[in-house]
Scaffold this active site. Structure first.
Site, PDB file in Angstrom:
ATOM      1  N   GLU A 298       3.615  13.683 -12.585  1.00  0.00           N
ATOM      2  CA  GLU A 298       2.655  13.785 -11.475  1.00  0.00           C
ATOM      3  C   GLU A 298       3.330  14.589 -10.364  1.00  0.00           C
ATOM      4  OE1 GLU A 298       1.953  10.173  -9.187  1.00  0.00           O
ATOM      5  OE2 GLU A 298      -0.148  10.716  -8.974  1.00  0.00           O
TER       6      GLU A 298
ATOM      7  N   SER B 274       3.173   4.459  -6.690  1.00  0.00           N
ATOM      8  CA  SER B 274       3.728   5.203  -7.826  1.00  0.00           C
ATOM      9  C   SER B 274       4.012   4.287  -9.026  1.00  0.00           C
ATOM     10  CB  SER B 274       5.041   5.853  -7.398  1.00  0.00           C
ATOM     11  OG  SER B 274       5.981   4.833  -7.103  1.00  0.00           O
TER      12      SER B 274
ATOM     13  N   LYS C 236       1.545  -5.427   3.457  1.00  0.00           N
ATOM     14  CA  LYS C 236       2.659  -4.526   3.773  1.00  0.00           C
ATOM     15  C   LYS C 236       2.162  -3.083   3.612  1.00  0.00           C
ATOM     16  CE  LYS C 236       5.917  -2.408   1.558  1.00  0.00           C
ATOM     17  NZ  LYS C 236       6.005  -1.186   2.355  1.00  0.00           N
TER      18      LYS C 236
ATOM     19  N   ALA D  64       0.825  -1.220   0.000  1.00  0.00           N
ATOM     20  CA  ALA D  64       0.000   0.000   0.000  1.00  0.00           C
ATOM     21  C   ALA D  64       0.856   1.266   0.000  1.00  0.00           C
ATOM     22  CB  ALA D  64      -0.921  -0.021   1.219  1.00  0.00           C
TER      23      ALA D  64
ATOM     24  N   GLU E 133       5.643   2.259   4.695  1.00  0.00           N
ATOM     25  CA  GLU E 133       6.527   2.424   5.858  1.00  0.00           C
ATOM     26  C   GLU E 133       6.330   3.797   6.504  1.00  0.00           C
ATOM     27  OE1 GLU E 133       7.326   1.964   2.759  1.00  0.00           O
ATOM     28  OE2 GLU E 133       8.724   3.503   2.053  1.00  0.00           O
TER      29      GLU E 133
ATOM     30  N   CYS F  14      -4.505  10.227  -5.609  1.00  0.00           N
ATOM     31  CA  CYS F  14      -4.290   9.791  -7.003  1.00  0.00           C
ATOM     32  C   CYS F  14      -5.382  10.340  -7.904  1.00  0.00           C
ATOM     33  CB  CYS F  14      -4.270   8.280  -7.081  1.00  0.00           C
ATOM     34  SG  CYS F  14      -5.850   7.559  -6.659  1.00  0.00           S
TER      35      CYS F  14
END
Ligand code: NAD
Length: 493
Positions: free
Chosen positions: A375, A220, A167, A141, A170, A275
């Site tokens: 972006e 990304s 996961k 994620a 972090e 996003c």
């Protein structure tokens, strides 16, 4: 482990996360070692058989309890998101709420997982299909929706009978830990959901492990292309939702008041770290005259720490993100764009070390400029101009991304033409952020997506299941012929 003092006492190899408004370390989670990651997959694998054989009604009951627990704790989860991610409290509540809707949808599993049947395809022969779980699935994620995006993944997978290795980013690991605890409280058996913390090593581990059958990724393009390629090469199903450049096309017949408010909200809300942020406006014909009013409205937004009353947008996720956004603004100016509103030097009282960038507008942007091609993922709206609707459509279709777009108009025919001709996976008509509810699927396209099957909705169920087709013949003449027994049973024979 979340808390400003407690982290100092820990001595393991850890991932630190920060309060974005001050840049203080506010927590640490243990970075999973190779043997812990192995143990996590082994635990998922061991739990799979019992979980997949648990009746679908029992799994549904766990998710019904889970959705209630998320509702009961929505405010607490939201506070945690604001604390570690920085978005405003109202926005954090939206983050949890949109994830909750997927959990609610997962509760419809009894209808979603139905197979197909065809009786009598030939004499005495029937065909039917089962939709069965794959095994151990994994999710990776991003930082920007710490609750919603994990909730796009493990509930849909697990209600279908898979076990799951998750996961989180972090940078925001806390919300998922909270959500996992609630899932346990809802009755999820041990081993069915495991969480590992880490960065590249954890991602490589997931891509390579032979017992992981499918990977859901959101983040990304750089990471997504890599994970799609490496995971697919290892024979896994991969779905990867990636970056975006979402265009809002403003027609001169649009409702000006609504359109300007919606544009400003969708460009700068969550500090542009969505996003589906409407990061690019194309003003068509006379609508170009609305630019000064657009700038005025953007100026009025309040930038502050996410937990401060009245904050419209909070800080960016890291000093590096701020530096990158400022660099892209500067590059835009060098390449010829007009900087109508500059948020780079904003100072937020009491939070002078935070990663804040205020609303920024670059106008006279051309498609060859870096600020248009990349972006930005910050509170920056780039504005282009077009003479006609056809020119605007051509511009949008020449951009490689296909996540979302919106058209603002009061003319149904214009809206219909745009919706049909634009090559973007999610289109809003007077709706700036067209993220579908989970009875549909999230259908970003082109460079915004890799894979065949989208997140949540029917597509999500397809992604996390495989079909088994059974063709059976029961000949009529073999049917057992019985008659009522009218004599006294003698038991001995
Ligand atoms: P990111 O790609 O940096 O991180 C996402 C995940 O990938 C994290 O768990 C991270 O640990 C891992 N990762 C990062 N770099 C990696 C690498 N080089 N190799 C392997 N793994 C890596 O993304 P982010 O900054 O957390 O999130 C922002 C991005 O996510 C934006 O591009 C945004 O558009 C995108 N996003 C897309 C959607 C969508 O549905 N299309 C939704 C939310 C965010």
């Amino acid at each position: 482990m979340v808390g400003r003092d407690r982290w100092k006492k820990l001595s393991f190899d850890a991932v630190c996360f920060f309060l974005q408004a001050t840049n203080e370390v506010v927590g640490r989670v243990p970075k999973a070692t190779a043997s812990e990651m192995e143990a996590a997959v082994a635990s998922c694998k061991k739990a799979f058989w019992n979980w997949s054989e648990t009746s679908v009604l029992s799994r549904q009951q766990i998710f019904l309890r889970y959705q209630q627990l998320i509702k009961d704790n929505l405010k607490e989860i939201s506070k945690l998101i604001t604390f570690e991610q920085g978005k405003t409290l109202a926005d954090a509540e939206g983050d949890v709420f949109r994830g909750l809707q997927v959990v609610e949808h997962a509760c419809s599993v009894t209808s979603l997982i139905l197979g197909e049947t065809m009786p009598s395809i030939t004499k005495d022969m029937d065909t039917y299909t089962y939709r069965l779980p794959l095994g151990v699935c994994a999710g990776i994620a991003p930082f920007n929706f710490p609750a919603m995006i994990p909730l796009w993944m493990f509930p849909m997978a697990m209600v279908c009978g898979n076990t799951f290795l998750m996961k989180p980013s972090e940078r925001v690991p806390g919300a998922l830990m909270f959500l996992a605890k609630l899932f346990q409280d809802a009755g999820a058996p041990d081993g069915t959901l495991n969480i590992i913390h880490g960065q590249h090593e954890a991602v490589n581990f997931i891509c390579d492990h032979p017992d992981i059958r499918a990977i859901s990724f959101v983040g990304s393009n750089q990471a997504g292309e890599y994970i799609y390629e490496r995971g697919s090469r290892n024979g896994k199903r991969v779905q990867a939702n990636m970056g975006a450049k979402n265009h809002g096309v403003v027609m001169p017949d649009a409702n000006k008041e609504n359109t300007l408010n919606q544009l400003v909200g969708a460009a700068f809300g969550a500090a542009g770290q969505r996003c589906m942020a409407l990061s690019t406006a194309i003003l068509v014909g006379e609508a170009q005259k609305w630019l000064p009013e657009l700038v005025d409205r953007a100026k009025n937004l309040r930038v502050n720490a996410g937990d401060q009353p009245g904050a419209d947008l909070g800080p960016l996720i890291s000093p590096q993100a701020k530096e990158r956004v400022c660099h892209l603004i500067e590059k835009g100016v060098k390449e010829g764009a007009s900087l109508l509103l500059d948020g780079r030097n904003i100072k937020v009282k009491g939070y002078e070390n935070g990663n804040f960038v205020g609303p920024t507008i670059l106008a006279n942007v051309k498609p060859n400029m870096t600020c248009y091609k990349e972006e930005i993922f910050g509170p920056v709206l780039v504005v282009l101009e077009a003479d006609t609707l056809d020119d605007a459509i051509e511009m949008v279709n020449n951009n490689p991304y296909g996540n979302g777009t919106a058209i603002f108009t009061t003319n149904g025919a214009t809206a219909r033409k745009y919706s049909h001709l634009v090559d973007v996976g999610q289109v809003g008509v007077n709706v700036p952020i067209p993220v579908p509810l989970p009875m549909f699927s999230f259908t970003g396209s082109r460079a915004s997506f890799r894979g065949d099957t989208n997140f949540y909705g029917k597509q999500g169920v397809q992604f996390y299941t495989q079909l088994k087709t059974i063709i059976s013949q029961w000949k009529e003449e073999d049917a057992t012929v019985t008659k009522p027994a009218v004599v006294m049973p003698t038991m001995g024979n």
